[in-house]
Design a protein around this motif. Sequence first.
Motif, PDB file in Angstrom:
ATOM      1  N   GLU A 329       0.804  -1.208   0.000  1.00  0.00           N
ATOM      2  CA  GLU A 329       0.000   0.000   0.000  1.00  0.00           C
ATOM      3  C   GLU A 329       0.844   1.268   0.000  1.00  0.00           C
ATOM      4  OE1 GLU A 329       0.307  -2.202   2.410  1.00  0.00           O
ATOM      5  OE2 GLU A 329       0.707  -1.240   4.331  1.00  0.00           O
ATOM      6  N   HIS A 358      -8.676  -5.288   1.216  1.00  0.00           N
ATOM      7  CA  HIS A 358      -7.648  -5.044   2.245  1.00  0.00           C
ATOM      8  C   HIS A 358      -6.789  -3.823   1.885  1.00  0.00           C
ATOM      9  CE1 HIS A 358      -4.543  -6.574   5.205  1.00  0.00           C
ATOM     10  NE2 HIS A 358      -3.820  -5.736   4.474  1.00  0.00           N
ATOM     11  N   GLU A 381      -2.725  -3.321  10.060  1.00  0.00           N
ATOM     12  CA  GLU A 381      -2.969  -4.629   9.426  1.00  0.00           C
ATOM     13  C   GLU A 381      -4.196  -5.360   9.987  1.00  0.00           C
ATOM     14  OE1 GLU A 381      -1.810  -5.123   6.780  1.00  0.00           O
ATOM     15  OE2 GLU A 381       0.172  -4.244   6.613  1.00  0.00           O
TER      16      GLU A 381
HETATM   17 ZN   LIG Z   1      -1.920  -4.825   4.783  1.00  0.00          ZN
END
Ligand SMILES: [Zn+2]
Length: 503
Positions: A329, A358, A381
């Motif tokens: 990301e 996600h 996370e």
């Molecule tokens: Zn992640």
Amino acid sequence: MRRRLTEIQRDILTLFIAFILTLAGACAPSPTPPSSETATPLPSPTFPPSPTPTLAPTSTPETPAPIRPRYTLTAILNYPLHSLNVQERITYIHTAEETLDEVWLVVDALLYPGAFEMDSLQSIRGPALTNIRQERTWIKAELDSPLRKGETLELDLTYRLSLPARVAQEGLRPQVFGWSERQTNLVDWYAYLPPYIPGQGWLAHPPGYYGEHQVYEWSDFKVNLQITGEPENLTIAASAPESRQGEWRQYFLEGARTFALSLSPSFVHTTRQAGAVTLHSYAFPYHKTAGERVLNTAAQALDLYSRLFSPYPHEHLAVVEADFLDGMEYDGLFFLSYGFYNLDNGTPAQYLVALTAHETAHQWFYGVVGNDQALQPWLDEALCTYAEKLYYETYAPEALTWWWEARVNYYQPRGYVDDSIYNPHGEAQPYRAYRDAVYLNGAVFLEELRKQIGDEAFFDFLRMYVNENRGKIASAQDFFRILRQTTRAPLQPLLERFFQNVP
Ligand SMILES: [Zn+2]
């Protein structure tokens, strides 16, 4: 996501880090002017005016402009040679009460031998720099006079990046930065200031064996890119929309942790509008259908999370098929491994869809709300893994059973959720143990928390957590404090079951 390293490969990495440390004393960057060989003077393009002032306090004190670091990057990429000449200006306003006598820069390219070559580093506003030195992947310098609260430090750097070749090797930690035949990625490619924490100083961590180690301040970016030797059909994915000015591509991104670019002559580029946000998919040619699925999933997730957490803060989101075996990301852009595209089965019950949800959620937990990714990785996370479940509940309830079984329960997750990336676990599969605890058991914790306090309090809590920490770096303490403000339910037994440190 990060994959595990084998023992041998970890040994190699340890030797490599030791090598970097050995070099550190000898490779202090020279503050002398750039040589003609390494620093071709870059033409100065005329930039369009920035849409909103971002640094100087405005004359209306009731709506002060945000004070955050600003990065102006002017880069010329020699595409066939995989090299980049960069001029960088960093503008920093010191906001802490205590005076500052040292400045740190994080240069992750120093992880790759020969990838970063400094030509010059100087202060052009505020105290001058002395004793410039390299330690690990950081450049540190002393200030010749203290910087006080409200004062500005402006730094000019020139450097050359020789992008490392990205070679996929089974079991090795996938590398995002660098080039392969079909994809060049500029991620963490510039020098940046780590967050300054009052009372503690600059916050920067060394890399771990898995997971991410960077901590980013919310910042503004202005990027000017010129490409020489540009191949036909080169397509560029970026953290922000592109505008052209002659030879220059220009990008502006405000209120973001990072600015990333991905270039490929093979990308199939498609777009989709989701309200005011333009979503872009960049997929390799034989994955056009999977690329469309990713785009639809990201549009749905963006809409859901905008309603549940807070509105998406940008007008642009790029989803890039990664030529490496991982997802990753960045603000306004994320990567999804080609491995997930290869396995597209045409249904929501697959990793391609779960991981799109996600990575989209990271725009909030990583982007809008920052965290210490090395020491408290669960804060992004665990929340992003649970956001996958929220996606399935809303858009594909028929695949919820698959999600619990294949994504979570199959691994029988255990371990404290508040694990750091440095815990070796003493197990044969340290990455697996880390992921099971932080990602998967983190999602189990959030599900149990939601059941215990009820949907109304749970979603109120998530909204409060995001809104109170918008643009900041949230800590576990913030998480628990806001949680206890939202509910009177007795939480201690639940928290002690999942966390080793409950404040
Ligand atoms: Zn992640």
